[in-house]
Scaffold this motif. Sequence first.
Motif, short mmCIF file in Angstrom:
data_model
loop_
_atom_site.label_atom_id
_atom_site.label_comp_id
_atom_site.label_asym_id
_atom_site.label_seq_id
_atom_site.Cartn_x
_atom_site.Cartn_y
_atom_site.Cartn_z
N LEU A 122 35.84 31.67 39.93
CA LEU A 122 36.78 30.76 40.59
C LEU A 122 38.08 31.47 40.94
O LEU A 122 38.61 31.32 42.05
CB LEU A 122 37.06 29.55 39.69
CG LEU A 122 37.99 28.49 40.28
CD1 LEU A 122 37.43 27.94 41.58
CD2 LEU A 122 38.22 27.35 39.28
N GLU A 123 38.59 32.28 40.01
CA GLU A 123 39.84 33.00 40.28
C GLU A 123 39.67 33.97 41.45
O GLU A 123 40.58 34.11 42.29
CB GLU A 123 40.30 33.74 39.03
CG GLU A 123 40.87 32.83 37.95
CD GLU A 123 41.24 33.58 36.68
OE1 GLU A 123 40.98 34.82 36.62
OE2 GLU A 123 41.77 32.96 35.75
N ALA A 124 38.53 34.64 41.52
CA ALA A 124 38.29 35.58 42.63
C ALA A 124 38.25 34.84 43.96
O ALA A 124 38.87 35.27 44.95
CB ALA A 124 36.98 36.33 42.40
N LEU A 125 37.53 33.70 44.01
CA LEU A 125 37.44 32.94 45.26
C LEU A 125 38.79 32.34 45.65
O LEU A 125 39.18 32.36 46.82
CB LEU A 125 36.39 31.84 45.12
CG LEU A 125 34.94 32.29 45.04
CD1 LEU A 125 34.02 31.12 44.72
CD2 LEU A 125 34.50 32.96 46.33
N PHE B 58 39.64 53.35 36.92
CA PHE B 58 40.71 52.72 36.14
C PHE B 58 40.53 52.91 34.64
O PHE B 58 41.18 52.23 33.84
CB PHE B 58 40.79 51.23 36.50
CG PHE B 58 41.09 50.98 37.94
CD1 PHE B 58 42.38 51.16 38.43
CD2 PHE B 58 40.10 50.60 38.82
CE1 PHE B 58 42.66 50.96 39.77
CE2 PHE B 58 40.38 50.39 40.17
CZ PHE B 58 41.66 50.57 40.64
N GLU B 59 39.61 53.84 34.26
CA GLU B 59 39.46 54.25 32.86
C GLU B 59 39.23 53.07 31.93
O GLU B 59 39.93 52.86 30.96
CB GLU B 59 40.69 55.05 32.41
CG GLU B 59 40.90 56.32 33.22
CD GLU B 59 42.13 57.10 32.76
OE1 GLU B 59 42.88 56.56 31.91
OE2 GLU B 59 42.33 58.21 33.24
N GLY B 60 38.23 52.35 32.25
CA GLY B 60 37.88 51.22 31.38
C GLY B 60 37.07 50.21 32.14
O GLY B 60 37.19 50.10 33.35
N TYR C 213 35.37 42.78 51.37
CA TYR C 213 36.55 42.77 50.49
C TYR C 213 36.70 44.12 49.80
O TYR C 213 37.81 44.63 49.64
CB TYR C 213 36.37 41.65 49.46
CG TYR C 213 37.62 41.33 48.66
CD1 TYR C 213 38.89 41.44 49.22
CD2 TYR C 213 37.52 40.88 47.35
CE1 TYR C 213 40.03 41.11 48.47
CE2 TYR C 213 38.63 40.56 46.60
CZ TYR C 213 39.89 40.67 47.17
OH TYR C 213 41.01 40.35 46.43
N LEU C 214 35.57 44.73 49.43
CA LEU C 214 35.61 46.06 48.80
C LEU C 214 36.12 47.11 49.79
O LEU C 214 36.85 48.03 49.40
CB LEU C 214 34.21 46.44 48.31
CG LEU C 214 34.09 47.76 47.54
CD1 LEU C 214 34.95 47.74 46.27
CD2 LEU C 214 32.63 48.04 47.19
N ARG D 216 43.32 47.43 41.79
CA ARG D 216 42.51 47.25 40.58
C ARG D 216 41.99 45.82 40.51
O ARG D 216 40.81 45.58 40.24
CB ARG D 216 43.35 47.58 39.34
CG ARG D 216 42.54 47.52 38.03
CD ARG D 216 43.45 47.47 36.82
NE ARG D 216 44.18 46.21 36.76
CZ ARG D 216 43.63 45.07 36.34
NH1 ARG D 216 42.38 45.02 35.94
NH2 ARG D 216 44.35 43.97 36.31
N ARG D 217 42.90 44.85 40.76
CA ARG D 217 42.49 43.46 40.72
C ARG D 217 41.44 43.15 41.79
O ARG D 217 40.46 42.45 41.52
CB ARG D 217 43.71 42.55 40.91
CG ARG D 217 43.34 41.08 40.96
CD ARG D 217 44.55 40.19 41.15
NE ARG D 217 44.13 38.79 41.23
CZ ARG D 217 44.96 37.75 41.33
NH1 ARG D 217 46.27 37.96 41.37
NH2 ARG D 217 44.48 36.52 41.40
#
Length: 632
Positions: free
Chosen positions: A281-284, A626-628, A578-579, A596-597
């Motif tokens: 939901l947050e991504a959309l 992003f090392e993780g 989007y990528l 990163r987000r």
Amino acid sequence: MADAGDFIKKMRETQGIRPHRLAAGLCSRSSLKEIEENREECGLPLFRILLQRLGKCPDKLEYILSWKEYREERLRAQIAVSIFRGRAEWSERAVERYEKEAGEKGAVHRMYACRLRALAASRLRGDAAEAEEWLERALDTTFPCWRRADWTEYLISTAELENVLALVRMRRLQKKPADELLEQCGVYIEHRITDAEEHAKIYAKYAWLAAEEEADKGRTARAAGLCACAIEELRRNNIEYFMRPLLRTLLECFSEARGTKIRAAEAAAGALTKERCRAYLEALEHLHRQFGKAWEPQSCLLWNCCRKAYYLESELFLAERLAGGMTQEETAEGIYRNAREIRKIERAKSSPAGIRFRQLLGKFGLSRGRRSGFVITDSFEVLELRQEIQGMVGRRRYGEIRQRLPELEQQLDMTVPENLRALKMLRNVIAREDGTRTLEELLSESRELLRQTYRVLPEEMEEMRQLRKAVRPGRGRPRKGMGVQEYGYRPPFQNETYLLNSIAILLKRLGRAEEAERLYGWLLGEFERSRVRPEYHYLAYTLLLGNQAALRCSAADGIRAVRYHLGCGKLGALANDYLTIACTLLDDGANRERCRRMIRECCCLFELSHNDIKWRITEEFYKKEFEGGFFF
């Protein structure tokens, strides 16, 4: 050659449906007979409703429209958009105009006029009672038996079911009982809507309303299960529209559950955990805030995702005549007495009917009807299989494609050149990925396959320019949007687009990226020069635009593609484009935290659209860059 009547007659007879049941409320039985025998033209709104009553999705077809048909389709969409944007005065005038014209065009047009009235009452004035009245009129127009307790004997289109669901919504806003109507909708959807995409679109709307009802009665697990099932159907069919209200309702179910109800709600939702739902939901929501339009609806029951494919017959006939080097007199020979009718068709002042339409297409070597599939067949099951295989191409599931191709070949008439070409194209995609044939061989064969119907490429445009300059626009001032364009050929059909895209990919892999970029740019220009808006070429236009964005590493092109995905309510290639934006910004040294987000959200969107291969690739890139990593 499959056409409107062929599709309808075959499906009706296969399902054992008598003509009077299908025609009830829409047209007379004699009109339906004329349509099925291809002796009467079936208008697009009526054709779509007939297909929906047979449980099928009209968006699986490509439509060659007259200017008048396209104008009507566009007007309905413009009225709805103006209502969403709050333009009350223009909307009222436009609805009145449409309503007057609808009275002469039949029941389906009158039903749509009532829908627009209901939408205006609800959105512009917030008057649920008025909207309820207009929705009842809409139902009385094409489905007068909707008040009966048993719908078993009736055929109902998804547009009519949307009217019922909207009526349920308006009644509930007024605290009126509507449980029985909602339950009848659910039963009908479950047993009679057989097309996966059409089922997903209407079930999502039903489940949203039903989940609210269940939650109000304290049945949280049942509400969560309804939402989870609807979300999963939307995911499988690459539909983004109505995803957000369902995710939001599911999260509310998780939040409101207490004690043992929490475990019951989680079990009903399955793999859709609370953390996953929140991430999706947050991504959309973030995507829509960045690239969406503020007026675009999230949960309007009378709005749908758009995957239409419209072509104007005037553009098609003019382009093919010039590409073949034919005069208007030569085109008219054996069909019309003189070239006058050809001139009128090319200027969109008249439309060829029935046999003459087919004769004109035959002169240009095109095996198409006004309503045709991506392969030439009158079987919707074959169209569904072809679309399913294309979805596997987008998700890079080449092993599954190999398994399904023999089934497609067995069901298609392989004596039809268009079908043979479609199968060869899919086999070449597999060969390209497996490396079983050289790229040069595949490129040469792809060009030969394309030439069967698409006759002009960028390198031949100078000749086309000269031909177009020779076309005389006629006397008088042309109407707005109807003047003859000086340059260009025509927007490709969907299978031609897949072939052209494959050619561009092969050019890039052969180290000829500049040629690939020129091809993408030229093809996109063909869509943009057309009088048909690009969103009505969604599949073809966004495929080419997204691939051009990746080839050019262009954030601007990627943003355009994402906006089309969001505007059309589609999920399939949303994460890819989007990528592209995120990686381009990252390469340019833009805000690293923002990138990163965005890349994290791409992982969520790839998983949401069941694109497992791209999800794993993107997650590995995220961990390395992003090392993780992150886990749900």
